[in-house]
Each structure stands twice: as C-alpha cells, then as structure tokens.
Design an enzyme around this catalytic site. Structure first.
Site, PDB file in Angstrom:
ATOM      1  N   ARG A 241      36.477  27.144  31.329  1.00 48.09           N
ATOM      2  CA  ARG A 241      37.218  27.865  30.311  1.00 48.09           C
ATOM      3  C   ARG A 241      36.446  29.136  30.002  1.00 48.09           C
ATOM      4  O   ARG A 241      35.212  29.143  30.019  1.00 48.09           O
ATOM      5  CB  ARG A 241      37.385  27.027  29.031  1.00 48.09           C
ATOM      6  CG  ARG A 241      38.330  25.851  29.184  1.00 48.09           C
ATOM      7  CD  ARG A 241      39.774  26.302  29.301  1.00 48.09           C
ATOM      8  NE  ARG A 241      40.692  25.167  29.395  1.00 48.09           N
ATOM      9  CZ  ARG A 241      41.107  24.628  30.522  1.00 48.09           C
ATOM     10  NH1 ARG A 241      40.662  25.100  31.687  1.00 48.09           N
ATOM     11  NH2 ARG A 241      41.959  23.619  30.521  1.00 48.09           N
ATOM     12  N   GLU A 270      42.842  34.992  27.319  1.00 49.06           N
ATOM     13  CA  GLU A 270      43.796  35.277  28.398  1.00 49.06           C
ATOM     14  C   GLU A 270      45.164  35.653  27.829  1.00 49.06           C
ATOM     15  O   GLU A 270      45.569  35.083  26.805  1.00 49.06           O
ATOM     16  CB  GLU A 270      43.910  34.047  29.303  1.00 49.06           C
ATOM     17  CG  GLU A 270      42.610  33.739  30.018  1.00 49.06           C
ATOM     18  CD  GLU A 270      42.599  32.412  30.751  1.00 49.06           C
ATOM     19  OE1 GLU A 270      41.594  32.123  31.407  1.00 49.06           O
ATOM     20  OE2 GLU A 270      43.596  31.663  30.652  1.00 49.06           O
ATOM     21  N   HIS A 288      43.314  32.973  36.359  1.00 47.42           N
ATOM     22  CA  HIS A 288      43.428  31.543  36.050  1.00 47.42           C
ATOM     23  C   HIS A 288      44.370  30.846  37.044  1.00 47.42           C
ATOM     24  O   HIS A 288      45.393  30.262  36.656  1.00 47.42           O
ATOM     25  CB  HIS A 288      43.920  31.340  34.618  1.00 47.42           C
ATOM     26  CG  HIS A 288      43.519  30.003  34.054  1.00 47.42           C
ATOM     27  ND1 HIS A 288      43.225  29.807  32.726  1.00 47.42           N
ATOM     28  CD2 HIS A 288      43.357  28.786  34.638  1.00 47.42           C
ATOM     29  CE1 HIS A 288      42.912  28.535  32.516  1.00 47.42           C
ATOM     30  NE2 HIS A 288      42.986  27.894  33.675  1.00 47.42           N
TER      31      HIS A 288
END
EC number: 1.1.1.26
Length: 334
Positions: A241, A270, A288
């Site tokens: 993360r 994000e 991601h």
C-alpha cells in the site's frame, strides 16, 4: 424475491453471470469510481455489496444500509473497510486471497527487473529517437544497471504473496531474507529463507520488496531513517500500500542517492502521486495493477460470487475475514 447486490465497479462477466442466477444485480457501469453521495443513496435497499479498494466502507455506510448483511471486497486487502464496525453491525466481510497471488508476485518481479535494468529509461531512449540521433549503436557504458542473479532480496511481509516472490527469487539464485509478524520455520526450510529484524534486513538487502498490509503499525514504516539504512545500490519495490512508505522521504532518497531506485505500483493518495516522482529517472511507476491479469481478475470475480452465494445458502463464506461476526449473526439473508 432475490436479494439485491450492488457492484460498485464493472468486474469480469463470469462473476456477474454467476451472481445473476441468485441475486438481483446492479452494476455501477461508469469508468470513474462511485461517488460517496451516490454510494450512500444506493446502499439503502441492498442486501449485499461488492466493493473496490477505492470505497471507504464505514459506520456511515452501514447506517445508511439497514438491509446490508455482507460486503465482498474485490481485493485481498481490506484496509478500506472498518472491520470492527462491520462485525458490531453483524455484517460479513470477505476478500479475494489466493487467486491473485501469482499475478501480484509476478508484478513485484516486473518492477524489480525493470528498475534494476533501467528498462523504462531505455525504452524512452529508443522511442524518443535519441538513440538514432546520437548515432551510436552500442556502447560499453550505455544504461548500466544492477545485477539480480545471486544478490540478496529482502521481503517485508511473508504471507502468500511474499512467499511466491521468494520462490521466484530462488530461481535467481538469491539469498532470501524476510520479515513478518511471525516466523515461518517450514517455509524457511523449503526456500532457504532467513528471518531477520526489519532494520537488519534493510541493511543487508540489494532489493527490498514490500508486501505488508496497511495497519497503524505499518503506516510509513519505510521512512527517512529506514531509507538511510539501505545500501546506496539498493532498490525498493512497493506492491503493498502506498502509505507504507513516506513518499516525501522516498523522493529525497531517490533524488539524493541514498538508494539506487524504486519500483512503485501503489501510492499514498491514488490516483494522485508526488509530482517529483514523475521527473525522476530512477523510479518505475505503475497505476496499481498488481493483480491486473485476465486470469487473476476473473478468479477474483468468481471468488466474490462464491462468497455471496455461500452466504445466501446459509453457509460460511469461503474467505470470511471477520470470523467473530459468526457470534453476532448466522449467514443468510433471512
């Protein structure tokens, strides 16, 4: 009457098809994530919810959804969900482990190799016409990178994905170090892996791969102090993360040469990222996409459906996260 499920983003059709046989299905078709306001409105009459990491599922959502009994998170991680509140409200939470393990482990290696061998820089060099412009076909010092075979890899977080990364490292003849909350003697024996305290692992490793969940303990665990422990030739890879790494400190480390490079698939906020990362050649950036293969995403969709169907049939979902909820409510929509 079928129970109603809201899917907050379009997922592979195989999962939706399975769900339509058992549920009234509504899918948020927009490419952009569902807004908070729309989510709170739509959950008012749903019995089940399929969520993405981008949605915060907390007390406000549970309060707005009096019929909600299960949330199937389309991810392995579930730091977007207030698990304690869900359990208190009798809401089952499931995730999608296993089916994306290999795809995510592969992504760690994509980032590691691309960063070590300066692949993105080299690609830009060719595409921009600079190679042709310089008129030098080959040079002994052109785009020198770092050896991978026989080096030391440190894996921070040694669950399914961490172990899959280690198995690949074995094929590269690497020394394998790992850090996790608990030691894993059987895996150590299988892979020849060595458990090591985090700070020592950072000092010893040529490549550090982060695979930990985001918790209060792991927030900014890689900070300025720890980045300075790493070798100046080391490369950091983050597929965990974004908030596991202090981005300001990482930018400084990359700019000032505390470490050689970084490969990042995750960011603190994000889809936003630190603007200075974009200007640095020694970092590889991905949006991601750790589990973004056809096989993994279809497997995730199927597992989401299996969890919801099992719950509907009065069975414990295969990948139930908050098992304490079994003491609050039996599975099923009755």
């Amino acid at each position: 009457m079928k129970p109603k499920v809201l899917i907050t983003r379009k997922i592979p059709e195989n999962g939706i098809k399975m769900l339509r046989e058992h549920f009234e299905v509504e899918v948020w078709e927009d490419e952009h994530e569902i807004s908070r306001e729309v989510l709170l409105e739509k959950v008012r009459d749903v019995d089940a919810l399929v969520t993405m990491l981008s949605e915060r599922i907390d007390a406000e959502v549970f309060d707005a959804a009096p019929r909600l009994k299960i949330v199937a998170n389309y991810a392995v991680g579930y730091d977007n969900i207030d698990i304690e509140e869900a359990t208190k409200m009798g809401v089952y939470i499931t995730n999608t482990p296993d089916v994306l393990t290999n795809a995510t482990a592969d992504m760690a290696w994509v980032l590691l190799l691309a960063t070590a061998r300066r692949l993105i820089e080299a690609d830009k060099f060719v595409r921009s016409g600079e190679w042709k412009k310089r008129g030098v076909a080959w040079h002994p010092l052109m785009f020198l990178g770092y050896d991978v075979y026989g080096r030391t890899i440190g894996i921070v977080g040694f669950g399914r994905i961490g172990q899959a990364i280690a198995r690949r490292a074995k094929g590269f003849g690497m020394r394998i170090l790992y850090n996790s909350r608990t030691r894993k003697p059987e895996v150590e024996k299988e892979l020849g892996a060595e458990f090591m305290p985090l700070d020592e692992l950072l000092k010893e490793s040529d490549f550090v791969v982060l695979v930990v969940p985001l918790t209060k303990e792991t927030y900014h665990m890689i900070n300025e102090e720890r980045l300075k422990l790493m070798k100046p030739t080391a490369i950091l890879v983050n597929i965990a993360r974004g908030k596991v790494v202090d981005t300001e400190a990482l930018v400084k480390a990359l700019r000032e040469g505390w470490i050689a490079g970084a490969g990042l698939d995750v960011f603190e906020e994000e889809p936003y990222y630190h603007e200075e990362l974009f200007s640095l050649d020694n970092v590889v950036l991905a949006p991601h996409i750790g589990s973004a293969t056809y096989g993994a995403r279809e497997g995730m969709a199927e597992l989401v459906a299996r969890n919801l169907i099992a719950f509907k049939n009065g069975e414990v979902p295969p990948t139930l996260v908050n098992r304490e909820v079994l003491n609050v409510r039996k599975p099923g929509f009755e």
